[in-house]
Design an enzyme around this catalytic site. Structure first.
Site, PDB file in Angstrom:
ATOM      1  N   HIS A   1      -2.053  18.312   0.666  1.00 27.95           N
ATOM      2  CA  HIS A   1      -2.954  19.412   0.754  1.00 27.95           C
ATOM      3  C   HIS A   1      -4.430  18.754   0.971  1.00 27.95           C
ATOM      4  CE1 HIS A   1      -4.260  17.005  -3.010  1.00 27.95           C
ATOM      5  NE2 HIS A   1      -5.382  17.484  -3.124  1.00 27.95           N
TER       6      HIS A   1
ATOM      7  N   LYS B   1      -2.213   9.209   1.750  1.00 24.16           N
ATOM      8  CA  LYS B   1      -2.575   7.717   1.480  1.00 24.16           C
ATOM      9  C   LYS B   1      -1.971   6.949   0.740  1.00 24.16           C
ATOM     10  CE  LYS B   1      -5.606   4.736   3.079  1.00 24.16           C
ATOM     11  NZ  LYS B   1      -4.536   3.805   3.098  1.00 24.16           N
TER      12      LYS B   1
ATOM     13  N   LYS C   1      -4.718  10.101  -8.408  1.00 21.12           N
ATOM     14  CA  LYS C   1      -5.909   9.095  -8.390  1.00 21.12           C
ATOM     15  C   LYS C   1      -6.782   9.510  -7.212  1.00 21.12           C
ATOM     16  CE  LYS C   1      -3.966   5.053  -8.614  1.00 21.12           C
ATOM     17  NZ  LYS C   1      -3.439   3.918  -8.145  1.00 21.12           N
TER      18      LYS C   1
ATOM     19  N   ASP D   1     -12.379  11.594  -5.944  1.00 18.30           N
ATOM     20  CA  ASP D   1     -12.860  12.294  -5.139  1.00 18.30           C
ATOM     21  C   ASP D   1     -12.819  11.509  -3.665  1.00 18.30           C
ATOM     22  OD1 ASP D   1     -13.959  14.627  -6.201  1.00 18.30           O
ATOM     23  OD2 ASP D   1     -15.504  13.658  -7.039  1.00 18.30           O
TER      24      ASP D   1
ATOM     25  N   LYS E   1       3.473   7.043  -0.506  1.00 20.41           N
ATOM     26  CA  LYS E   1       3.461   5.689  -0.986  1.00 20.41           C
ATOM     27  C   LYS E   1       4.795   5.074  -0.429  1.00 20.41           C
ATOM     28  CE  LYS E   1       2.012   2.299  -3.873  1.00 20.41           C
ATOM     29  NZ  LYS E   1       0.810   2.272  -4.414  1.00 20.41           N
TER      30      LYS E   1
ATOM     31  N   SER F   1     -10.235   1.628   0.646  1.00 17.53           N
ATOM     32  CA  SER F   1      -9.645   2.164   1.805  1.00 17.53           C
ATOM     33  C   SER F   1      -9.966   3.345   2.538  1.00 17.53           C
ATOM     34  CB  SER F   1      -8.128   2.521   1.480  1.00 17.53           C
ATOM     35  OG  SER F   1      -7.213   1.455   1.571  1.00 17.53           O
TER      36      SER F   1
HETATM   37  P1  NAD Z   1       0.699  -8.678  -5.940  1.00 17.70           P
HETATM   38  O1  NAD Z   1       2.139  -8.989  -5.365  1.00 17.70           O
HETATM   39  O2  NAD Z   1      -0.534  -9.272  -5.094  1.00 17.70           O
HETATM   40  O3  NAD Z   1       0.652  -9.508  -7.379  1.00 17.70           O
HETATM   41  C1  NAD Z   1       1.639  -8.947  -8.590  1.00 17.70           C
HETATM   42  C2  NAD Z   1       1.714 -10.311  -9.267  1.00 17.70           C
HETATM   43  O4  NAD Z   1       2.261  -9.866 -10.530  1.00 17.70           O
HETATM   44  C3  NAD Z   1       2.616 -11.121  -8.569  1.00 17.70           C
HETATM   45  O5  NAD Z   1       1.763 -12.607  -8.868  1.00 17.70           O
HETATM   46  C4  NAD Z   1       3.711 -11.328  -9.219  1.00 17.70           C
HETATM   47  O6  NAD Z   1       4.209 -12.675  -9.370  1.00 17.70           O
HETATM   48  C5  NAD Z   1       3.444 -10.966 -10.746  1.00 17.70           C
HETATM   49  N1  NAD Z   1       4.321 -10.250 -11.364  1.00 17.70           N
HETATM   50  C6  NAD Z   1       5.466  -9.291 -10.953  1.00 17.70           C
HETATM   51  N2  NAD Z   1       6.255  -9.023 -11.756  1.00 17.70           N
HETATM   52  C7  NAD Z   1       5.800  -9.783 -13.184  1.00 17.70           C
HETATM   53  C8  NAD Z   1       6.402  -9.447 -14.266  1.00 17.70           C
HETATM   54  N3  NAD Z   1       7.367  -8.869 -14.776  1.00 17.70           N
HETATM   55  N4  NAD Z   1       5.544 -10.213 -15.232  1.00 17.70           N
HETATM   56  C9  NAD Z   1       4.478 -10.972 -14.930  1.00 17.70           C
HETATM   57  N5  NAD Z   1       3.853 -11.186 -13.615  1.00 17.70           N
HETATM   58  C10 NAD Z   1       4.769 -10.431 -12.845  1.00 17.70           C
HETATM   59  O7  NAD Z   1       0.631  -7.227  -6.357  1.00 17.70           O
HETATM   60  P2  NAD Z   1      -0.921  -6.248  -6.489  1.00 17.70           P
HETATM   61  O8  NAD Z   1      -1.148  -5.712  -5.113  1.00 17.70           O
HETATM   62  O9  NAD Z   1      -1.731  -7.241  -7.258  1.00 17.70           O
HETATM   63  O10 NAD Z   1      -0.299  -5.198  -7.433  1.00 17.70           O
HETATM   64  C11 NAD Z   1      -0.090  -5.110  -8.731  1.00 17.70           C
HETATM   65  C12 NAD Z   1       0.038  -3.873  -9.420  1.00 17.70           C
HETATM   66  O11 NAD Z   1      -1.278  -3.065  -9.066  1.00 17.70           O
HETATM   67  C13 NAD Z   1       1.207  -2.975  -8.693  1.00 17.70           C
HETATM   68  O12 NAD Z   1       1.771  -2.050  -9.760  1.00 17.70           O
HETATM   69  C14 NAD Z   1       0.302  -2.169  -7.647  1.00 17.70           C
HETATM   70  O13 NAD Z   1       1.042  -1.079  -7.566  1.00 17.70           O
HETATM   71  C15 NAD Z   1      -0.968  -2.163  -8.474  1.00 17.70           C
HETATM   72  N6  NAD Z   1      -2.235  -1.709  -7.515  1.00 17.70           N
HETATM   73  C16 NAD Z   1      -2.556  -2.562  -6.568  1.00 17.70           C
HETATM   74  C17 NAD Z   1      -3.420  -2.068  -5.462  1.00 17.70           C
HETATM   75  C18 NAD Z   1      -3.939  -3.088  -4.313  1.00 17.70           C
HETATM   76  O14 NAD Z   1      -4.962  -2.735  -3.923  1.00 17.70           O
HETATM   77  N7  NAD Z   1      -3.164  -4.247  -4.452  1.00 17.70           N
HETATM   78  C19 NAD Z   1      -4.036  -0.934  -6.007  1.00 17.70           C
HETATM   79  C20 NAD Z   1      -3.855  -0.085  -6.821  1.00 17.70           C
HETATM   80  C21 NAD Z   1      -2.798  -0.634  -7.775  1.00 17.70           C
END
Ligand code: NAD
Length: 482
Positions: free
Chosen positions: A75, A80, A104, A109, A116, A374
């Protein structure tokens, strides 16, 4: 021929897949808003999904990789959302995460639709050159099929990926379409010297910090959660997942706000030290060893999941989905639960936590920092100029004039530190942080407003969904689709 991936089984929590859990949350908001069923379906449906399977020759052996890109909504364009590199990625998860991106962006906004991606891979298994080859192949498949483009579909990093992978994707795209003047905007989260923006890597953790600072500005919210007075500096917290989001959130909360990190739960176990854990030291240890095991200045606990249940003020879940379920929700003792990750608390677990009086800062609000910055990176790429380049020195000159005028009228001289602060024009990082802080505060204000106006909305997640769904519904209605 080795199949690097096979079909991944879709995990469920209480019989519901991740995308069903997201739909249940949206349904709650739609009931509050009394959205007509056809419009509800339009908003909830995932608009398109691409699955690719492609071969890559690695050390003489052909491996087949599987990946997805889901577009939940168009929309607003571009759609993203990040790309996840993990062995457990599956289509349902990618669709659920794409839907979360739609809501989100609407809440924050950010004028994007939701998308994804996922690639089934264990990144640590591959040498850098091989990984680059795999990521470049994946990019070519996405772009060739219209699932990556600066105007329509823009990936970013998610779990298992970072600036390096994004620079590979941007490079592969630019080689395919060298005549596209906006090619750099095909992906965000790039390193700064590859068209990225200052502050993107830290953005999600920084957003968690700004949101928590805002929460603690509202003493009635703090009291409602059963947390003590005295602000963030008096709070202890446990963090699960010490990757991009977890590490940065912990770094800023302990560094700037003086909160105490008492436990880190990682994939290979947990570290506990109620006196406080040194964020940088653990980070260095993890870079060296790949896990928390063997870190000297804390007690190591093999069963990490148990540590989620320890007494603390704030529990930050920054690893992955389905971590607090009906199986452990009753034993969670934190007063404030922060969803740094996407979907870490299941729908049914939330009901239990609410009964216990815990407050949840929901994913679609608290981890929006990544997509907000972003958005800044994407507009920077389209303008082909770094933020602050035109104004910074002008601001400095103006500030000097103000200070000179002030000092000559008062006959007083300002202290050096104050002059230095006042003389600084805004750098790109200052503008990015200011824009992010503003977004997090504004979204929090909207959430509070909905909660105060509607007694049926008694938690922040429902309020956040009500705001997001209402904005999207309005958009469709204006077009006459309802
Ligand atoms: P990442 O890969 O940098 O870090 C994830 C960490 O979690 C790793 O250190 C991993 O070893 C650990 N991990 C994985 N499974 C685990 C478990 N079962 N128990 C304990 N630790 C565990 O990933 P990230 O980018 O930090 O993303 C983490 C979460 O945040 C995801 O759900 C992602 O969708 C969300 N997220 C990330 C961003 C971003 O900008 N990177 C933005 C919004 C949301």
């Amino acid at each position: 021929m080795e199949h690097a991936v096979n079909a991944v089984e879709v995990p469920t929590a209480n019989g519901h897949s991740f995308s069903e859990n997201v739909d249940r949350l949206v349904d709650k908001a739609m009931a509050v808003l009394n959205i007509d069923p056809a419009l509800a379906e339009t908003i909830k449906a995932c608009q398109s999904v691409l699955q690719v399977r492609f071969p890559v020759k690695i050390h003489g052996e052909v491996e087949i990789f599987t990946g997805w890109r889901a577009i939940h909504s168009e929309h607003m364009l571009p759609s993203k959302g990040g790309i996840r590199f993990a062995t457990f990625v599956n289509q349902d998860e990618v669709e659920a995460l794409a839907a979360l991106m739609t809501y989100k962006c609407a809440l924050a906004d950010v004028p994007f639709g939701g998308a994804k991606g996922g690639l089934v891979i264990e990144p640590a298994k591959y040498e850098e050159d091989d990984l680059r080859k795999i990521v470049s192949h994946f990019t070519r498949h996405l772009a060739a099929k219209g699932f990556m483009h600066p105007a329509t579909n823009v990936p970013a990093p998610d779990m298992g990926a970072g600036p390096r992978e994004m620079s590979w994707m941007a490079d592969a795209y630019r080689h395919l379409y060298p005549e596209d003047i906006n090619a750099q905007a095909c992906v965000t989260g790039k390193p700064v010297d590859h068209g990225g923006i200052e502050g993107r890597t830290e953005a999600t953790g920084r957003g968690v910090q700004y949101a928590l600072q805002e929460f603690f500005r509202h003493t009635d919210d703090v009291r409602k959660a059963g947390l003590g007075e005295g602000g963030l500096s008096r709070q202890s917290f446990v963090i699960q997942g010490f990757g991009n989001v977890g590490y940065h959130a912990a770094k800023f909360l302990t560094g700037d706000d003086k909160a105490t990190l008492i436990a880190i739960v990682e994939r290979d176990g947990a570290l506990v030290n109620t006196e406080g854990i040194d964020v940088e030291k653990v980070h260095q240890h993890m870079l060296g060893t790949g896990g928390v095991h063997g870190y000297p200045d804390a007690t190591y606990v093999e069963n990490g999941a148990q540590v989620l249940e320890m007494e603390c003020d704030i529990l930050i879940l920054a690893a992955m989905e389905n971590q607090i379920t009906t199986g452990n929700a009753e034993r969670i003792r934190a007063r404030l639960i922060v969803e740094g990750a996407n979907g870490p608390v299941t729908f049914d677990a939330e009901t239990i936590l609410k009964k216990q009086g815990a407050v949840i800062l929901p994913d679609l609000y608290i981890n929006a920092g990544g997509v907000v910055v972003s958005y800044f990176e994407w507009t920077k790429n389209l303008s082909h100029m770094r933020y602050g380049r035109m104004q910074r020195r002008h601001q400095e000159t103006q500030s000097r004039h103000y200070v000179t005028a002030l000092e000559s009228t008062t006959g007083q001289t300002l202290p050096d530190w104050m002059r230095d602060e006042l003389f600084q024009g805004a750098r790109e990082i200052d503008l990015v942080r200011s824009g992010l802080d503003d977004t997090m505060r504004e979204a929090y204000r909207q959430i509070r407003e909905v909660m105060s106006e509607d007694p049926d909305v008694d938690d922040m997640r429902t309020a956040a969904y009500v705001i997001a769904v209402n904005k999207i519904a309005r958009w469709y209605r204006t077009l006459g689709i309802s």
